[in-house]
Design a protein around this motif. Structure first.
Motif, PDB file in Angstrom:
ATOM      1  N   LEU A 237       0.822  -1.211   0.000  1.00 39.57           N
ATOM      2  CA  LEU A 237       0.000   0.000   0.000  1.00 39.57           C
ATOM      3  C   LEU A 237       0.857   1.263   0.000  1.00 39.57           C
ATOM      4  O   LEU A 237       0.527   2.242  -0.678  1.00 39.57           O
ATOM      5  CB  LEU A 237      -0.969  -0.004   1.191  1.00 39.57           C
ATOM      6  N   LYS A 238       1.964   1.239   0.750  1.00 31.11           N
ATOM      7  CA  LYS A 238       2.873   2.392   0.761  1.00 31.11           C
ATOM      8  C   LYS A 238       3.497   2.595  -0.617  1.00 31.11           C
ATOM      9  O   LYS A 238       3.619   3.719  -1.094  1.00 31.11           O
ATOM     10  CB  LYS A 238       3.972   2.200   1.810  1.00 31.11           C
ATOM     11  N   GLN A 239       3.903   1.504  -1.249  1.00 31.03           N
ATOM     12  CA  GLN A 239       4.489   1.599  -2.583  1.00 31.03           C
ATOM     13  C   GLN A 239       3.468   2.129  -3.582  1.00 31.03           C
ATOM     14  O   GLN A 239       3.791   2.975  -4.420  1.00 31.03           O
ATOM     15  CB  GLN A 239       5.022   0.244  -3.040  1.00 31.03           C
ATOM     16  N   LEU A 240       2.242   1.653  -3.485  1.00 26.83           N
ATOM     17  CA  LEU A 240       1.180   2.128  -4.371  1.00 26.83           C
ATOM     18  C   LEU A 240       0.928   3.617  -4.161  1.00 26.83           C
ATOM     19  O   LEU A 240       0.782   4.371  -5.122  1.00 26.83           O
ATOM     20  CB  LEU A 240      -0.099   1.327  -4.129  1.00 26.83           C
ATOM     21  N   LYS A 241       0.916   4.042  -2.916  1.00 27.87           N
ATOM     22  CA  LYS A 241       0.702   5.458  -2.609  1.00 27.87           C
ATOM     23  C   LYS A 241       1.829   6.305  -3.189  1.00 27.87           C
ATOM     24  O   LYS A 241       1.589   7.376  -3.759  1.00 27.87           O
ATOM     25  CB  LYS A 241       0.599   5.671  -1.101  1.00 27.87           C
ATOM     26  N   MET A 242       3.073   5.824  -3.070  1.00 25.76           N
ATOM     27  CA  MET A 242       4.209   6.557  -3.614  1.00 25.76           C
ATOM     28  C   MET A 242       4.102   6.669  -5.137  1.00 25.76           C
ATOM     29  O   MET A 242       4.331   7.735  -5.711  1.00 25.76           O
ATOM     30  CB  MET A 242       5.523   5.872  -3.240  1.00 25.76           C
ATOM     31  N   VAL A 243       3.717   5.586  -5.793  1.00 28.13           N
ATOM     32  CA  VAL A 243       3.547   5.606  -7.247  1.00 28.13           C
ATOM     33  C   VAL A 243       2.461   6.606  -7.634  1.00 28.13           C
ATOM     34  O   VAL A 243       2.622   7.391  -8.572  1.00 28.13           O
ATOM     35  CB  VAL A 243       3.214   4.189  -7.781  1.00 28.13           C
ATOM     36  N   GLN A 244       1.352   6.600  -6.895  1.00 31.10           N
ATOM     37  CA  GLN A 244       0.265   7.529  -7.185  1.00 31.10           C
ATOM     38  C   GLN A 244       0.706   8.980  -6.980  1.00 31.10           C
ATOM     39  O   GLN A 244       0.354   9.856  -7.775  1.00 31.10           O
ATOM     40  CB  GLN A 244      -0.949   7.217  -6.308  1.00 31.10           C
ATOM     41  N   GLU A 245       1.485   9.247  -5.932  1.00 31.94           N
ATOM     42  CA  GLU A 245       1.978  10.604  -5.688  1.00 31.94           C
ATOM     43  C   GLU A 245       2.924  11.049  -6.797  1.00 31.94           C
ATOM     44  O   GLU A 245       2.875  12.187  -7.251  1.00 31.94           O
ATOM     45  CB  GLU A 245       2.669  10.677  -4.322  1.00 31.94           C
TER      46      GLU A 245
ATOM     47  N   PHE B 272       2.906   9.927  -9.902  1.00 32.68           N
ATOM     48  CA  PHE B 272       2.086  10.126 -11.092  1.00 32.68           C
ATOM     49  C   PHE B 272       1.375  11.481 -11.023  1.00 32.68           C
ATOM     50  O   PHE B 272       1.299  12.202 -12.011  1.00 32.68           O
ATOM     51  CB  PHE B 272       1.079   8.986 -11.226  1.00 32.68           C
ATOM     52  N   LYS B 273       0.882  11.816  -9.843  1.00 32.26           N
ATOM     53  CA  LYS B 273       0.209  13.106  -9.645  1.00 32.26           C
ATOM     54  C   LYS B 273       1.193  14.262  -9.889  1.00 32.26           C
ATOM     55  O   LYS B 273       0.852  15.245 -10.550  1.00 32.26           O
ATOM     56  CB  LYS B 273      -0.369  13.180  -8.234  1.00 32.26           C
ATOM     57  N   ALA B 274       2.413  14.134  -9.382  1.00 30.82           N
ATOM     58  CA  ALA B 274       3.422  15.175  -9.577  1.00 30.82           C
ATOM     59  C   ALA B 274       3.767  15.339 -11.056  1.00 30.82           C
ATOM     60  O   ALA B 274       3.907  16.469 -11.547  1.00 30.82           O
ATOM     61  CB  ALA B 274       4.679  14.852  -8.769  1.00 30.82           C
ATOM     62  N   ILE B 275       3.882  14.228 -11.773  1.00 28.80           N
ATOM     63  CA  ILE B 275       4.170  14.297 -13.210  1.00 28.80           C
ATOM     64  C   ILE B 275       3.020  14.986 -13.935  1.00 28.80           C
ATOM     65  O   ILE B 275       3.236  15.859 -14.787  1.00 28.80           O
ATOM     66  CB  ILE B 275       4.422  12.888 -13.788  1.00 28.80           C
ATOM     67  N   ASN B 276       1.783  14.623 -13.606  1.00 27.11           N
ATOM     68  CA  ASN B 276       0.625  15.246 -14.246  1.00 27.11           C
ATOM     69  C   ASN B 276       0.552  16.736 -13.957  1.00 27.11           C
ATOM     70  O   ASN B 276       0.181  17.527 -14.831  1.00 27.11           O
ATOM     71  CB  ASN B 276      -0.671  14.555 -13.812  1.00 27.11           C
ATOM     72  N   GLU B 277       0.919  17.147 -12.742  1.00 25.01           N
ATOM     73  CA  GLU B 277       0.933  18.575 -12.416  1.00 25.01           C
ATOM     74  C   GLU B 277       1.962  19.311 -13.264  1.00 25.01           C
ATOM     75  O   GLU B 277       1.702  20.404 -13.754  1.00 25.01           O
ATOM     76  CB  GLU B 277       1.212  18.776 -10.924  1.00 25.01           C
TER      77      GLU B 277
END
Length: 184
Positions: free
Chosen positions: A60-68, A70-75
């Motif tokens: 779950l921590k790894q998934l959260k890091m990946v999502q963060e 991805f969000k930073a790249i999209n921003e």
């Protein structure tokens, strides 16, 4: 992201497994989870629940890091619409590396393998250079394609519709100039 190790809990029916995962995330004690599993007709040790919970939390921590990330790249991509995803990833990685190095204590730096750090930095630089080379190559291909179309279509247009040719050529040349200016 690494897959979690296979656990006895993984073989449970999906509904029971989902309940166990919910209980882990809801801070039930491992003993309460073991008792719940036993009430549902399965036998599992406290240690198995503990290991499963640790592996689940790591995933779950790894998934959260990946999502963060991805969000930073999209921003970044929203801020700079002309930037492609590859450049966004390179910017994010560069930022994270520099931030981690800046936050390192002098004691931490003693343990850093300088050669490995140099190799990793060099790999990032090579990636950025390769991307830049591909961008230039693609730009050259686009310009060559434009010239080819211009030669094929405009030769006929110039002979048969000279006024239309002049207007279209002028319009396209202005657009190419605007694109070149925005690229610089």
């Amino acid at each position: 992201m690494a897959n979690r190790k296979h656990s006895k809990i993984d073989s449970f029916p999906t509904s029971l497994k989902d309940e166990v995962e919910f209980m882990i995330q809801s801070d039930y004690t491992y003993q309460e989870i073991v008792e719940y599993i036993k009430q549902n007709g399965y036998d599992v040790s406290l240690t198995s629940v503990y290991r499963y919970a640790n592996n689940l939390n790591t995933s779950l921590k790894q998934l959260k890091m990946v999502q963060e990330n991805f969000k930073a790249i999209n921003e970044e991509l929203r801020r700079y619409p002309d930037m492609d995803t590859g450049e966004g990833i390179i910017r994010l990685l560069s930022h994270q590396i520099l931030e981690r190095v800046q936050n390192m204590e002098s004691e931490d730096l003693k343990d850093v393998d300088v050669l490995k750090l140099m190799k990793e930095a060099n790999a990032l630089i090579r990636t950025a250079a390769y991307k830049s080379k591909v961008d230039i190559s693609n730009k050259d291909i686009m310009e060559a394609g434009y010239e080819k179309v211009k030669v094929l279509v405009f030769d006929v247009m110039q002979k048969e519709e000279p006024e239309l040719y002049a207007k279209v050529s002028e319009f396209l040349n202005k657009k190419v100039d605007v694109i070149k200016e925005s690229a610089n």
